[in-house]
Scaffold this active site. Sequence first.
Site, PDB file in Angstrom:
ATOM      1  N   GLU A 124     -10.024   4.896  -0.834  1.00 33.34           N
ATOM      2  CA  GLU A 124     -11.040   5.546  -0.019  1.00 33.34           C
ATOM      3  C   GLU A 124     -10.564   6.962   0.297  1.00 33.34           C
ATOM      4  O   GLU A 124      -9.430   7.151   0.729  1.00 33.34           O
ATOM      5  CB  GLU A 124     -11.261   4.774   1.277  1.00 33.34           C
ATOM      6  CG  GLU A 124     -12.363   5.353   2.139  1.00 33.34           C
ATOM      7  CD  GLU A 124     -12.595   4.558   3.414  1.00 33.34           C
ATOM      8  OE1 GLU A 124     -13.686   4.699   3.989  1.00 33.34           O
ATOM      9  OE2 GLU A 124     -11.695   3.811   3.843  1.00 33.34           O
ATOM     10  N   HIS A 143      -7.912  -1.730   0.447  1.00 28.96           N
ATOM     11  CA  HIS A 143      -7.776  -0.418  -0.160  1.00 28.96           C
ATOM     12  C   HIS A 143      -6.823   0.442   0.658  1.00 28.96           C
ATOM     13  O   HIS A 143      -6.509   0.107   1.788  1.00 28.96           O
ATOM     14  CB  HIS A 143      -9.134   0.293  -0.279  1.00 28.96           C
ATOM     15  CG  HIS A 143      -9.773   0.593   1.039  1.00 28.96           C
ATOM     16  ND1 HIS A 143     -10.629  -0.280   1.659  1.00 28.96           N
ATOM     17  CD2 HIS A 143      -9.668   1.667   1.856  1.00 28.96           C
ATOM     18  CE1 HIS A 143     -11.022   0.243   2.810  1.00 28.96           C
ATOM     19  NE2 HIS A 143     -10.456   1.427   2.945  1.00 28.96           N
ATOM     20  N   ARG A 170       0.853  -2.849  -7.598  1.00 28.70           N
ATOM     21  CA  ARG A 170       1.454  -3.230  -8.878  1.00 28.70           C
ATOM     22  C   ARG A 170       0.632  -2.616  -9.994  1.00 28.70           C
ATOM     23  O   ARG A 170      -0.596  -2.672  -9.964  1.00 28.70           O
ATOM     24  CB  ARG A 170       1.492  -4.747  -9.000  1.00 28.70           C
ATOM     25  CG  ARG A 170       2.399  -5.363  -7.960  1.00 28.70           C
ATOM     26  CD  ARG A 170       2.484  -6.876  -8.142  1.00 28.70           C
ATOM     27  NE  ARG A 170       3.287  -7.475  -7.113  1.00 28.70           N
ATOM     28  CZ  ARG A 170       4.614  -7.585  -7.134  1.00 28.70           C
ATOM     29  NH1 ARG A 170       5.281  -7.105  -8.163  1.00 28.70           N
ATOM     30  NH2 ARG A 170       5.267  -8.148  -6.158  1.00 28.70           N
ATOM     31  N   ASN A 172       6.184  -4.044 -13.488  1.00 28.08           N
ATOM     32  CA  ASN A 172       6.893  -5.176 -14.071  1.00 28.08           C
ATOM     33  C   ASN A 172       6.700  -5.100 -15.580  1.00 28.08           C
ATOM     34  O   ASN A 172       5.569  -5.123 -16.072  1.00 28.08           O
ATOM     35  CB  ASN A 172       6.341  -6.494 -13.516  1.00 28.08           C
ATOM     36  CG  ASN A 172       6.655  -6.634 -12.047  1.00 28.08           C
ATOM     37  OD1 ASN A 172       7.801  -6.672 -11.650  1.00 28.08           O
ATOM     38  ND2 ASN A 172       5.628  -6.677 -11.218  1.00 28.08           N
ATOM     39  N   GLU A 220       4.248   3.010  -3.118  1.00 25.23           N
ATOM     40  CA  GLU A 220       5.187   2.433  -4.076  1.00 25.23           C
ATOM     41  C   GLU A 220       4.415   1.861  -5.261  1.00 25.23           C
ATOM     42  O   GLU A 220       3.557   1.001  -5.086  1.00 25.23           O
ATOM     43  CB  GLU A 220       5.989   1.312  -3.420  1.00 25.23           C
ATOM     44  CG  GLU A 220       6.891   0.561  -4.378  1.00 25.23           C
ATOM     45  CD  GLU A 220       7.463  -0.703  -3.762  1.00 25.23           C
ATOM     46  OE1 GLU A 220       7.430  -1.750  -4.439  1.00 25.23           O
ATOM     47  OE2 GLU A 220       7.919  -0.653  -2.599  1.00 25.23           O
ATOM     48  N   HIS A 269       5.736   2.116   3.671  1.00 20.91           N
ATOM     49  CA  HIS A 269       5.081   2.328   2.382  1.00 20.91           C
ATOM     50  C   HIS A 269       4.057   1.234   2.115  1.00 20.91           C
ATOM     51  O   HIS A 269       4.036   0.212   2.774  1.00 20.91           O
ATOM     52  CB  HIS A 269       6.096   2.399   1.225  1.00 20.91           C
ATOM     53  CG  HIS A 269       6.779   1.116   0.904  1.00 20.91           C
ATOM     54  ND1 HIS A 269       8.045   0.818   1.345  1.00 20.91           N
ATOM     55  CD2 HIS A 269       6.382   0.034   0.177  1.00 20.91           C
ATOM     56  CE1 HIS A 269       8.394  -0.376   0.900  1.00 20.91           C
ATOM     57  NE2 HIS A 269       7.403  -0.881   0.189  1.00 20.91           N
TER      58      HIS A 269
END
Length: 124
Positions: A119, A72, A9, A58, A54, A5
């Site tokens: 992209e 990217h 964030r 937070n 993922e 993965h």
Amino acid sequence: MKMAHTCVRVKDLDASLDFYKKAFAFEESRRRDFPENKFTLVYLTLPGDDYELELTYNYDSEGYDLGNGYGHIAISTDDLEGLHKSHEEAKFNITPLKNLPGVPPSYYFIVDPDGYKIEVIRNK
């Protein structure tokens, strides 16, 4: 070995989920909540693909400084022009179709709610 993965964030989990689902038809494959530690992990997959994106949320973060590095993720499609047009019509933040020297247009970038550039490339 194989890739498992990629993590990004996010500051607004709902906005990010909405973007990835609407822009690319990602599906939520699993979610792990850790309220005592103030974070949530949401894993997204594209239909027919087991590689995961993922989203790490937070709870107390006000956002992240993406810096000036140029990283990217890339997503490929059989219908580059069609997807570009649908992203344009949906008013997503996209670039015009681009090309490498000497070849026809083969990619563009779309920006997610946190400023990450994705992209979008033509399938090989």
